[in-house]
Design a protein around this motif. Structure first.
Motif, PDB file in Angstrom:
ATOM      1  N   ARG A  59       0.845  -1.198   0.000  1.00  0.00           N
ATOM      2  CA  ARG A  59       0.000   0.000   0.000  1.00  0.00           C
ATOM      3  C   ARG A  59       0.878   1.244   0.000  1.00  0.00           C
ATOM      4  O   ARG A  59       1.833   1.351   0.767  1.00  0.00           O
ATOM      5  CB  ARG A  59      -0.937   0.015   1.203  1.00  0.00           C
ATOM      6  CG  ARG A  59      -1.945   1.158   1.148  1.00  0.00           C
ATOM      7  CD  ARG A  59      -3.025   1.009   2.198  1.00  0.00           C
ATOM      8  NE  ARG A  59      -3.999   2.089   2.116  1.00  0.00           N
ATOM      9  CZ  ARG A  59      -5.043   2.110   1.290  1.00  0.00           C
ATOM     10  NH1 ARG A  59      -5.230   1.094   0.458  1.00  0.00           N
ATOM     11  NH2 ARG A  59      -5.885   3.128   1.281  1.00  0.00           N
ATOM     12  N   ALA A  80       4.190   0.677  -9.920  1.00  0.00           N
ATOM     13  CA  ALA A  80       3.542   0.939  -8.628  1.00  0.00           C
ATOM     14  C   ALA A  80       2.065   1.264  -8.812  1.00  0.00           C
ATOM     15  O   ALA A  80       1.206   0.783  -8.052  1.00  0.00           O
ATOM     16  CB  ALA A  80       4.268   2.083  -7.916  1.00  0.00           C
ATOM     17  N   CYS A 104       0.222  -1.769  -6.853  1.00  0.00           N
ATOM     18  CA  CYS A 104       0.079  -1.414  -5.449  1.00  0.00           C
ATOM     19  C   CYS A 104      -1.359  -0.965  -5.173  1.00  0.00           C
ATOM     20  O   CYS A 104      -2.148  -0.746  -6.087  1.00  0.00           O
ATOM     21  CB  CYS A 104       1.053  -0.294  -5.072  1.00  0.00           C
ATOM     22  SG  CYS A 104       2.790  -0.750  -5.229  1.00  0.00           S
TER      23      CYS A 104
END
Length: 424
Positions: free
Chosen positions: A127, A169, A173
């Motif tokens: 996260r 990302a 993520c």
């Protein structure tokens, strides 16, 4: 397979003002001086490369060629065979004397910078939060610090590498809605910066793709300032490609955005660039009006600009005014303004110092002062060693070509000999 002429290599020779035997001599010199190897390259080798008879030279020739032109073998028009191996970076020969920083050293600079920026620390899973966004946003100011000194040729791959990590990302993520907008804004900032570096490095297709990506990210992030910035850079690119009316239309769209009107830093830059655009189309009235508007906007600036605008100093405004007067054919005024810009320019702006030194040389040449133009052009070449910018190489190449018309002037002949020996 039918033989195809290597038009890319042929164009590079023309761009750099090199004859076949001159390129062969430069390959021999670099092979021995830089890499410690005798290769005995001749003009016959060069003719065979251009004709397509040899589609992939031996590595002992490819290394110096990559060094001379700053391009990959494929970008020089060579076609690899299945067994072809792109030569690795060379090991330097023992140092005999102080030499300017050259292409291979930019590879090491870029690799070290990628590590120093912590690109590998951008998360690939998990996260993301505010600290991750701030880490990504910090990359751009660091890149621009190096851009002012080294030019985009040393940085566009580093920026692209960072952007690839950010893309990963974004897609792998998790994050909240607020972080998502901030991530897109950071990705757009990085894409716009990578686009600028690619533009400066002469990689225009990459620059266009990156600018489009930055525009999309700006829309997703709701970042109007980012979008205005990209429009400004697209206008510059159109002007570089001799699409002056298109450049003016794009620049006008940027000037009319709410974000530009609210930021005097950006407005000053946009009006300066519009002044150059109007001058290139011969519209003196609008060019002078845009210069006045740029000055008025700059009078309102406060604090520090965004990292990408950190080059916008009084020296830059004066230099751009010189460029506008040069385009209008007011060469004496152009060289005076450019000389003032150089006097004001801070040492950290090494790339711009080379650029404006070349600009002043061009103004002097167009004004008929051949000897002083040759001296100024020589100074530009002399300080260009650390700068990796195709835009500047283009300006210096144009100067060299034009100087050939004045070979009867000793100073011009000396400049041509100087640049021939340096492989400029």
């Amino acid at each position: 397979m039918a033989r195809e002429r290597n038009v890319k290599l042929e164009a590079l020779l023309k761009e750099h003002g090199l004859k076949h035997h001159e390129l062969a001599d430069e390959v021999n010199r670099l092979a021995e001086d830089e890499f410690g190897e005798r290769v005995n390259c001749t003009d016959r080798h060069v003719r065979r490369w251009i004709s397509g008879e040899v589609q992939w030279p031996w590595a002992r020739y490819l290394l110096p060629l990559q060094h001379i032109f700053g391009r990959s073998p494929e970008a020089m028009g060579f076609v690899p065979r299945k067994s072809s191996r792109i030569p690795p970076p060379p090991r330097p020969a023992p140092v005999k004397e102080q030499r300017p920083v050259r292409r291979r050293e930019f590879v090491f600079v870029a690799a070290g910078l990628a590590a120093a920026l912590g690109i590998d620390a951008i998360p690939a899973a998990g996260r993301l939060g505010t600290s991750d966004v701030e880490r990504i946003r910090a990359i751009v100011p660091a890149l621009y610090t190096h851009d002012h000194a080294l030019g985009g040729g040393a940085l566009h791959e580093v920026a692209a590498q960072a952007l690839r990590r950010v893309h990963h990302a974004l897609n792998h993520c998790t994050y909240g809605e607020r972080t998502e907008r901030a991530l897109y804004a950071a990705a757009g900032d990085l894409a716009a910066s990578a686009g600028w570096f690619a533009y400066d490095a002469g990689q225009q297709e990459d620059a266009t793709s990156l600018y489009n990506e930055a525009l999309q990210a700006g829309m997703l992030a709701g970042d109007g300032m980012l979008q205005a910035r990209v429009w400004s850079n697209l206008a510059m690119q159109a002007r570089l490609l001799d699409r002056d009316q298109e450049a003016l239309r794009i620049g006008r769209a940027a000037v009319e955005t709410r974000q530009a009107k609210g930021d005097p830093w950006l407005m000053a830059l946009l009006h300066c660039r519009q002044a150059v655009g109007h001058a290139r189309t011969g519209d003196r009235t609008r060019a002078e009006r845009s210069l006045i508007r740029a000055e008025r906007a700059y009078d309102r600036v406060q604090g520090q600009p965004a990292a990408w605008l950190s080059f916008l100093t009084p020296a830059e405004l004066t230099g751009l005014a010189g460029a506008a007067h040069q385009a209008l054919g007011q060469h004496a005024r152009a060289q005076q303004l450019t000389a003032s810009a150089l006097a004001m320019l801070e040492p950290r702006f090494e790339r711009n110092r080379v650029y404006y030194t070349a600009q002043r040389a061009q103004a002097l040449l167009d004004d008929g002062d051949i000897e002083e133009a040759a001296a100024e052009a020589g100074r530009a070449v002399g300080i260009a060693g650390r700068v990796q910018s195709e835009r500047i190489r283009g300006k210096l190449g144009d100067l060299r070509l034009q100087m050939r018309r004045h070979m009867d002037v000793p100073a011009a002949a000396d400049f041509l000999e100087q640049t021939r020996q340096m492989g400029a």
